[in-house]
Design a protein around this motif. Structure first.
Motif, PDB file in Angstrom:
ATOM      1  N   VAL A  83     162.325  23.380  68.372  1.00 44.25           N
ATOM      2  CA  VAL A  83     162.236  21.916  68.382  1.00 44.25           C
ATOM      3  C   VAL A  83     162.775  21.340  67.075  1.00 44.25           C
ATOM      4  O   VAL A  83     162.319  21.714  65.988  1.00 44.25           O
ATOM      5  CB  VAL A  83     160.770  21.458  68.602  1.00 44.25           C
ATOM      6  CG1 VAL A  83     160.673  19.934  68.518  1.00 44.25           C
ATOM      7  CG2 VAL A  83     160.245  21.961  69.941  1.00 44.25           C
ATOM      8  N   SER A  84     163.732  20.448  67.174  1.00 46.95           N
ATOM      9  CA  SER A  84     164.299  19.805  65.985  1.00 46.95           C
ATOM     10  C   SER A  84     163.387  18.670  65.510  1.00 46.95           C
ATOM     11  O   SER A  84     162.715  18.036  66.316  1.00 46.95           O
ATOM     12  CB  SER A  84     165.681  19.214  66.295  1.00 46.95           C
ATOM     13  OG  SER A  84     166.595  20.224  66.658  1.00 46.95           O
ATOM     14  N   VAL A  85     163.372  18.445  64.201  1.00 44.60           N
ATOM     15  CA  VAL A  85     162.595  17.342  63.622  1.00 44.60           C
ATOM     16  C   VAL A  85     163.536  16.482  62.780  1.00 44.60           C
ATOM     17  O   VAL A  85     164.240  16.998  61.909  1.00 44.60           O
ATOM     18  CB  VAL A  85     161.434  17.862  62.745  1.00 44.60           C
ATOM     19  CG1 VAL A  85     160.648  16.677  62.172  1.00 44.60           C
ATOM     20  CG2 VAL A  85     160.514  18.776  63.538  1.00 44.60           C
ATOM     21  N   VAL A  86     163.540  15.197  63.052  1.00 42.32           N
ATOM     22  CA  VAL A  86     164.361  14.248  62.306  1.00 42.32           C
ATOM     23  C   VAL A  86     163.430  13.218  61.677  1.00 42.32           C
ATOM     24  O   VAL A  86     162.609  12.610  62.373  1.00 42.32           O
ATOM     25  CB  VAL A  86     165.389  13.547  63.216  1.00 42.32           C
ATOM     26  CG1 VAL A  86     166.197  12.518  62.416  1.00 42.32           C
ATOM     27  CG2 VAL A  86     166.314  14.570  63.847  1.00 42.32           C
ATOM     28  N   VAL A  87     163.548  13.035  60.372  1.00 41.93           N
ATOM     29  CA  VAL A  87     162.715  12.085  59.644  1.00 41.93           C
ATOM     30  C   VAL A  87     163.593  10.962  59.098  1.00 41.93           C
ATOM     31  O   VAL A  87     164.615  11.228  58.461  1.00 41.93           O
ATOM     32  CB  VAL A  87     161.967  12.768  58.481  1.00 41.93           C
ATOM     33  CG1 VAL A  87     161.162  11.738  57.691  1.00 41.93           C
ATOM     34  CG2 VAL A  87     161.056  13.875  59.004  1.00 41.93           C
ATOM     35  N   ILE A  88     163.200   9.727  59.357  1.00 39.04           N
ATOM     36  CA  ILE A  88     163.888   8.576  58.793  1.00 39.04           C
ATOM     37  C   ILE A  88     163.070   8.104  57.600  1.00 39.04           C
ATOM     38  O   ILE A  88     161.929   7.660  57.758  1.00 39.04           O
ATOM     39  CB  ILE A  88     164.016   7.427  59.813  1.00 39.04           C
ATOM     40  CG1 ILE A  88     164.678   7.928  61.098  1.00 39.04           C
ATOM     41  CG2 ILE A  88     164.815   6.283  59.210  1.00 39.04           C
ATOM     42  CD1 ILE A  88     166.073   8.439  60.922  1.00 39.04           C
ATOM     43  N   GLY A  89     163.621   8.209  56.410  1.00 35.37           N
ATOM     44  CA  GLY A  89     162.880   7.802  55.223  1.00 35.37           C
ATOM     45  C   GLY A  89     163.429   8.465  53.978  1.00 35.37           C
ATOM     46  O   GLY A  89     164.569   8.938  53.961  1.00 35.37           O
ATOM     47  N   THR A  90     162.602   8.539  52.949  1.00 30.73           N
ATOM     48  CA  THR A  90     163.028   9.102  51.665  1.00 30.73           C
ATOM     49  C   THR A  90     162.163  10.280  51.251  1.00 30.73           C
ATOM     50  O   THR A  90     162.179  10.689  50.093  1.00 30.73           O
ATOM     51  CB  THR A  90     162.974   8.025  50.572  1.00 30.73           C
ATOM     52  OG1 THR A  90     161.643   7.493  50.493  1.00 30.73           O
ATOM     53  CG2 THR A  90     163.945   6.897  50.874  1.00 30.73           C
ATOM     54  N   VAL A  91     161.420  10.862  52.177  1.00 28.82           N
ATOM     55  CA  VAL A  91     160.522  11.963  51.850  1.00 28.82           C
ATOM     56  C   VAL A  91     161.293  13.273  51.759  1.00 28.82           C
ATOM     57  O   VAL A  91     162.416  13.403  52.254  1.00 28.82           O
ATOM     58  CB  VAL A  91     159.414  12.101  52.920  1.00 28.82           C
ATOM     59  CG1 VAL A  91     158.596  10.831  52.999  1.00 28.82           C
ATOM     60  CG2 VAL A  91     160.018  12.452  54.275  1.00 28.82           C
ATOM     61  N   GLU A  92     160.689  14.270  51.109  1.00 31.74           N
ATOM     62  CA  GLU A  92     161.234  15.624  51.073  1.00 31.74           C
ATOM     63  C   GLU A  92     160.597  16.404  52.216  1.00 31.74           C
ATOM     64  O   GLU A  92     159.381  16.564  52.267  1.00 31.74           O
ATOM     65  CB  GLU A  92     160.906  16.284  49.733  1.00 31.74           C
ATOM     66  CG  GLU A  92     161.642  15.678  48.546  1.00 31.74           C
ATOM     67  CD  GLU A  92     163.124  16.001  48.571  1.00 31.74           C
ATOM     68  OE1 GLU A  92     163.496  17.041  49.148  1.00 31.74           O
ATOM     69  OE2 GLU A  92     163.905  15.213  48.017  1.00 31.74           O
ATOM     70  N   ALA A 113     170.246  15.548  68.522  1.00 30.75           N
ATOM     71  CA  ALA A 113     170.903  16.459  69.463  1.00 30.75           C
ATOM     72  C   ALA A 113     171.204  17.817  68.853  1.00 30.75           C
ATOM     73  O   ALA A 113     171.472  18.781  69.572  1.00 30.75           O
ATOM     74  CB  ALA A 113     172.192  15.830  69.972  1.00 30.75           C
ATOM     75  N   ALA A 114     171.152  17.914  67.525  1.00 33.36           N
ATOM     76  CA  ALA A 114     171.481  19.167  66.837  1.00 33.36           C
ATOM     77  C   ALA A 114     170.299  20.139  66.893  1.00 33.36           C
ATOM     78  O   ALA A 114     169.145  19.729  67.009  1.00 33.36           O
ATOM     79  CB  ALA A 114     171.845  18.894  65.390  1.00 33.36           C
ATOM     80  N   PRO A 115     170.571  21.438  66.792  1.00 34.67           N
ATOM     81  CA  PRO A 115     169.487  22.418  66.725  1.00 34.67           C
ATOM     82  C   PRO A 115     168.747  22.306  65.407  1.00 34.67           C
ATOM     83  O   PRO A 115     169.240  21.693  64.459  1.00 34.67           O
ATOM     84  CB  PRO A 115     170.217  23.764  66.850  1.00 34.67           C
ATOM     85  CG  PRO A 115     171.604  23.481  66.380  1.00 34.67           C
ATOM     86  CD  PRO A 115     171.902  22.068  66.763  1.00 34.67           C
ATOM     87  N   PRO A 116     167.552  22.891  65.311  1.00 33.35           N
ATOM     88  CA  PRO A 116     166.798  22.848  64.058  1.00 33.35           C
ATOM     89  C   PRO A 116     167.618  23.356  62.875  1.00 33.35           C
ATOM     90  O   PRO A 116     168.426  24.275  63.019  1.00 33.35           O
ATOM     91  CB  PRO A 116     165.602  23.759  64.335  1.00 33.35           C
ATOM     92  CG  PRO A 116     165.429  23.691  65.812  1.00 33.35           C
ATOM     93  CD  PRO A 116     166.828  23.605  66.372  1.00 33.35           C
ATOM     94  N   LEU A 117     167.415  22.765  61.699  1.00 30.33           N
ATOM     95  CA  LEU A 117     168.196  23.119  60.522  1.00 30.33           C
ATOM     96  C   LEU A 117     168.100  24.582  60.160  1.00 30.33           C
ATOM     97  O   LEU A 117     169.057  25.200  59.747  1.00 30.33           O
ATOM     98  CB  LEU A 117     167.745  22.268  59.318  1.00 30.33           C
ATOM     99  CG  LEU A 117     168.193  20.817  59.306  1.00 30.33           C
ATOM    100  CD1 LEU A 117     167.674  20.130  58.059  1.00 30.33           C
ATOM    101  CD2 LEU A 117     169.710  20.729  59.355  1.00 30.33           C
ATOM    102  N   ASP A 118     166.898  25.168  60.285  1.00 36.73           N
ATOM    103  CA  ASP A 118     166.717  26.556  59.864  1.00 36.73           C
ATOM    104  C   ASP A 118     166.526  27.488  61.044  1.00 36.73           C
ATOM    105  O   ASP A 118     165.914  28.532  60.927  1.00 36.73           O
ATOM    106  CB  ASP A 118     165.537  26.689  58.896  1.00 36.73           C
ATOM    107  CG  ASP A 118     164.310  25.925  59.377  1.00 36.73           C
ATOM    108  OD1 ASP A 118     164.356  25.393  60.500  1.00 36.73           O
ATOM    109  OD2 ASP A 118     163.322  25.869  58.634  1.00 36.73           O
ATOM    110  N   ALA A 119     167.080  27.107  62.205  1.00 37.56           N
ATOM    111  CA  ALA A 119     167.008  27.997  63.352  1.00 37.56           C
ATOM    112  C   ALA A 119     167.910  29.204  63.139  1.00 37.56           C
ATOM    113  O   ALA A 119     168.887  29.156  62.409  1.00 37.56           O
ATOM    114  CB  ALA A 119     167.444  27.264  64.628  1.00 37.56           C
ATOM    115  N   GLU A 120     167.566  30.309  63.783  1.00 37.62           N
ATOM    116  CA  GLU A 120     168.390  31.503  63.667  1.00 37.62           C
ATOM    117  C   GLU A 120     169.749  31.250  64.304  1.00 37.62           C
ATOM    118  O   GLU A 120     169.848  30.605  65.349  1.00 37.62           O
ATOM    119  CB  GLU A 120     167.714  32.683  64.386  1.00 37.62           C
ATOM    120  CG  GLU A 120     166.487  33.206  63.665  1.00 37.62           C
ATOM    121  CD  GLU A 120     166.851  33.768  62.304  1.00 37.62           C
ATOM    122  OE1 GLU A 120     167.892  34.439  62.187  1.00 37.62           O
ATOM    123  OE2 GLU A 120     166.092  33.531  61.354  1.00 37.62           O
ATOM    124  N   PRO A 121     170.820  31.697  63.700  1.00 35.04           N
ATOM    125  CA  PRO A 121     172.138  31.478  64.277  1.00 35.04           C
ATOM    126  C   PRO A 121     172.310  32.197  65.596  1.00 35.04           C
ATOM    127  O   PRO A 121     171.689  33.227  65.842  1.00 35.04           O
ATOM    128  CB  PRO A 121     173.097  32.072  63.217  1.00 35.04           C
ATOM    129  CG  PRO A 121     172.270  33.065  62.486  1.00 35.04           C
ATOM    130  CD  PRO A 121     170.881  32.500  62.456  1.00 35.04           C
TER     131      PRO A 121
END
Length: 206
Positions: A83-92, A113-121
């Protein structure tokens, strides 16, 4: 459980501001191919909703009650890595795609629409370069060519008339689809498949 695979992308919207959450949910719900759940205002409620019916992505606006964006993204990554997570804001938030409050709609949609940032390739057999190439969208091929030519993210964004955030999403997709682990591997792939004229290291001699 995995997100639905019927062609519709399901997004769970969460926001401490009900007004903003409802606006985002309404916008996404009006687009073809998108299904929206929420908005929710509580991070723990978000986890409960994902447990009941995992979405493709979670869109977080602002902060949330009881469990904020960064720890929530970490929990989602551990429990539902697809599951991808997208945050709108200025948090880390290391386990989420973080976009500025001024992000354009297309940038947000691309991140969702993109896969999770740290998903396995995605792993493909050795020598299956052409198969990998066929998985790329026309825009991803454009980005690959420009990367191979030595263009920066900002230069690519300018050349394609899009934003650096969207280019970043395309680059992440390229790394996954090509099973690449460095910029050098991306450039080599582009050279080996005739997308640029020179091998890495030859273009910028002198």
């Amino acid at each position: 459980m995995r997100p639905p695979r019927d062609g519709t992308r399901r997004v769970l919207v969460a926001s401490s501001s009900r007004l903003d959450g409802e606006a985002a949910a309404s916008l996404l719900g009006s687009l073809r191919g998108w299904e929206v759940a929420g908005p929710l205002q509580d991070g723990l409620e978000v986890l409960g909703e994902i447990r009941r019916r995992p979405p493709h992505a979670v869109l977080i606006l602002h902060d949330l009650a009881r469990l904020g964006p960064a720890p929530l993204a970490g929990q989602i990554r551990r429990r539902w890595p697809e599951v991808s997570v997208v945050v709108i804001g200025t948090v880390e938030a290391p386990h989420a795609s973080v976009l500025p409050p001024s992000a354009a709609r297309d940038d947000v949609l691309a991140a969702l629409a993109a896969p999770p940032l740290d998903a396995e390739p995605v792993r493909t057999p050795v020598g299956a370069g052409m198969e990998r190439l066929r998985t790329l969208t026309p825009r991803e091929r454009d980005v690959l060519k420009l990367l191979g030519s030595g263009a920066t993210r900002q230069e690519i964004a300018s050349a394609l008339g899009t934003s650096p955030h969207t280019v970043r999403t395309h680059m992440h997709n390229l790394y996954r689809k090509l099973d690449a682990h460095s910029h050098l591997e991306i450039v080599r792939f582009a050279a080996q498949h005739g997308l640029i004229e020179t091998e890495p290291g030859e273009k910028h001699k002198g």
